[in-house]
Design an enzyme around this catalytic site. Structure first.
Site, PDB file in Angstrom:
ATOM      1  N   CYS A 145      15.603 -36.287 -37.383  1.00 55.69           N
ATOM      2  CA  CYS A 145      16.715 -36.245 -36.437  1.00 55.69           C
ATOM      3  C   CYS A 145      16.778 -34.884 -35.746  1.00 55.69           C
ATOM      4  O   CYS A 145      17.288 -33.915 -36.310  1.00 55.69           O
ATOM      5  CB  CYS A 145      18.037 -36.539 -37.143  1.00 55.69           C
ATOM      6  SG  CYS A 145      19.452 -36.502 -36.028  1.00 55.69           S
ATOM      7  N   CYS A 148      20.307 -33.601 -35.122  1.00 52.03           N
ATOM      8  CA  CYS A 148      20.948 -33.048 -36.327  1.00 52.03           C
ATOM      9  C   CYS A 148      20.384 -31.664 -36.660  1.00 52.03           C
ATOM     10  O   CYS A 148      21.129 -30.749 -37.003  1.00 52.03           O
ATOM     11  CB  CYS A 148      20.697 -33.941 -37.544  1.00 52.03           C
ATOM     12  SG  CYS A 148      20.913 -35.690 -37.248  1.00 52.03           S
ATOM     13  N   ASP A 149      19.077 -31.512 -36.609  1.00 51.02           N
ATOM     14  CA  ASP A 149      18.433 -30.327 -37.188  1.00 51.02           C
ATOM     15  C   ASP A 149      17.770 -29.395 -36.180  1.00 51.02           C
ATOM     16  O   ASP A 149      17.476 -28.253 -36.507  1.00 51.02           O
ATOM     17  CB  ASP A 149      17.348 -30.774 -38.190  1.00 51.02           C
ATOM     18  CG  ASP A 149      17.928 -31.632 -39.305  1.00 51.02           C
ATOM     19  OD1 ASP A 149      19.090 -31.393 -39.682  1.00 51.02           O
ATOM     20  OD2 ASP A 149      17.227 -32.537 -39.791  1.00 51.02           O
TER      21      ASP A 149
END
Ligand code: NAP
Length: 321
Positions: A145, A148-149
């Site tokens: 992701c 997300c990261d």
């Protein structure tokens, strides 16, 4: 058979726990069935995909960030504080044909419920390489992701790889291009399956390089990724590409197999089809929330919002029926 439950929630990610918090505060005394750990091939844990996320920086309310497992533990505590009961089992069968819904769990226990909220999430698909999964679960720079990261400091101004050729891969590549020195899109064929508009977003990028007809055969690095081993899918030639981060974008699988014979309407990929903009499924008294019903946004915050909607819809349904 046990008492008739007002509201049973299946799943324990942001959608499930948020539904539980709302249902519990509405005095529905929810029962939350949180699942059991398994490997698929990466670990799948109660708490969902956030259990594999080291640092969550984009969930409002945590200015310094928080780890995914810590966040899920806080969600659970908040749900339990208002009386949510928790069962550490899987749901193996759902019978939605009667006047009350009947769920069977992995221990063979049968649970009757007036309303059910399905929030079982989805799992990212992985290549299935041993070193890929090792580095993904240890904060070693492999992730499924980018949103997300990708913004973490360790990826800034570094060469990053994206595997896949669909819309998700294009979206991840275009997001990462804002931070990376170069984004290397690695695709196993000679053309993308992504929509033309999404392709155009990355093919014109000055710091995007596409590696056509390449599959990743290994991920190299001890505690952090250093490179990937590639194989040309046409010639079979091996090569190496130095990377400081690798994002796998080869699709997701919704956790809905247990619903196969339930009559719940799902699309061809197994995502639950919602009726309109709320959380109603095609079966009365059965609601869905989070990634099991959403292949577009897939964020903790959107899943939590959908969990809230599902609990409010269930409460309204129970009051009216
Ligand atoms: P997808 O469309 O199924 O694409 C998956 C990609 O991964 C394909 O290019 C596939 O290669 C590749 N792949 C699959 N297994 C692989 C493996 N084992 N090794 C290497 N490559 C592999 O999945 P998605 O991109 O996640 O999209 C899912 C759905 O969400 C689509 O309907 C998409 O349109 C939608 N979506 C929309 C948006 C948007 O509109 N903003 C954003 C994201 C997703 P092949 O092409 O060779 O099969």
């Amino acid at each position: 058979m046990a008492d008739l439950e007002q509201c049973v929630i299946i799943g324990s990610g942001p959608a499930g726990w948020t539904a539980a918090i709302y249902a519990a505060r509405a005095n529905l005394e929810p029962l939350c069935i949180i699942g059991v750990p398994r490997s698929d091939p990466a670990p799948v844990l109660p708490g969902g995909q956030l259990m594999l996320t080291t640092e969550v920086e984009n969930y409002p309310g945590f200015p310094d960030g928080i780890t995914g497992p810590e966040m899920m533990s806080m969600f659970q505590k908040q749900a339990e504080r208002f009386g949510t009961r928790v069962v550490g089992e899987d749901v193996t069968n759902c019978d939605f044909s009667g006047s009350h819904h009947l769920l069977t769990t992995s221990s063979g226990t049968e649970i009757q419920a007036r309303s059910v909220i399905i929030a079982t999430g989805a799992t990212a698909n992985w290549l299935g390489l041993e070193n890929e999964l090792r580095l993904a679960t240890s904060g070693g720079g492999v992730s499924a992701c980018a949103v997300c990261d990708g913004a973490l400091p360790m990826f800034r101004d570094k060469p990053l790889g994206v595997v896949g050729g669909g819309d998700s891969a294009m979206e991840e590549a275009s997001y990462l291009a804002k931070f990376a020195s170069t984004v290397h899109v690695i695709h196993r064929r000679g053309e993308f399956r992504a929509s033309k508009a999404m392709q155009d977003r990355i093919l014109g990028g000055s710091n995007v390089e596409v590696h056509w007809n390449k599959s990743v055969t290994d991920v190299l690095g001890d505690s952090m990724i250093e490179a990937v081993q590639l194989e040309d899918t046409v010639t079979g030639d091996p090569s190496q590409l130095e990377l400081s981060g690798l994002f796998i974008a080869i699709g997701h699988t919704p956790a809905s197999a247990f619903l196969a014979d339930s009559g719940i309407e799902m699309d061809e990929k197994g995502y639950i089809v919602l009726k309109g903009r709320d959380s109603h499924t095609n079966i009365e008294g059965v609601f869905a929330a989070g990634d099991v019903a959403d292949q577009i946004y897939r964020q903790a915050i959107t899943a939590a919002g959908m969990g809230c909607q599902a609990a409010l819809d269930a409460e309204r349904y129970l009051n009216e029926s």
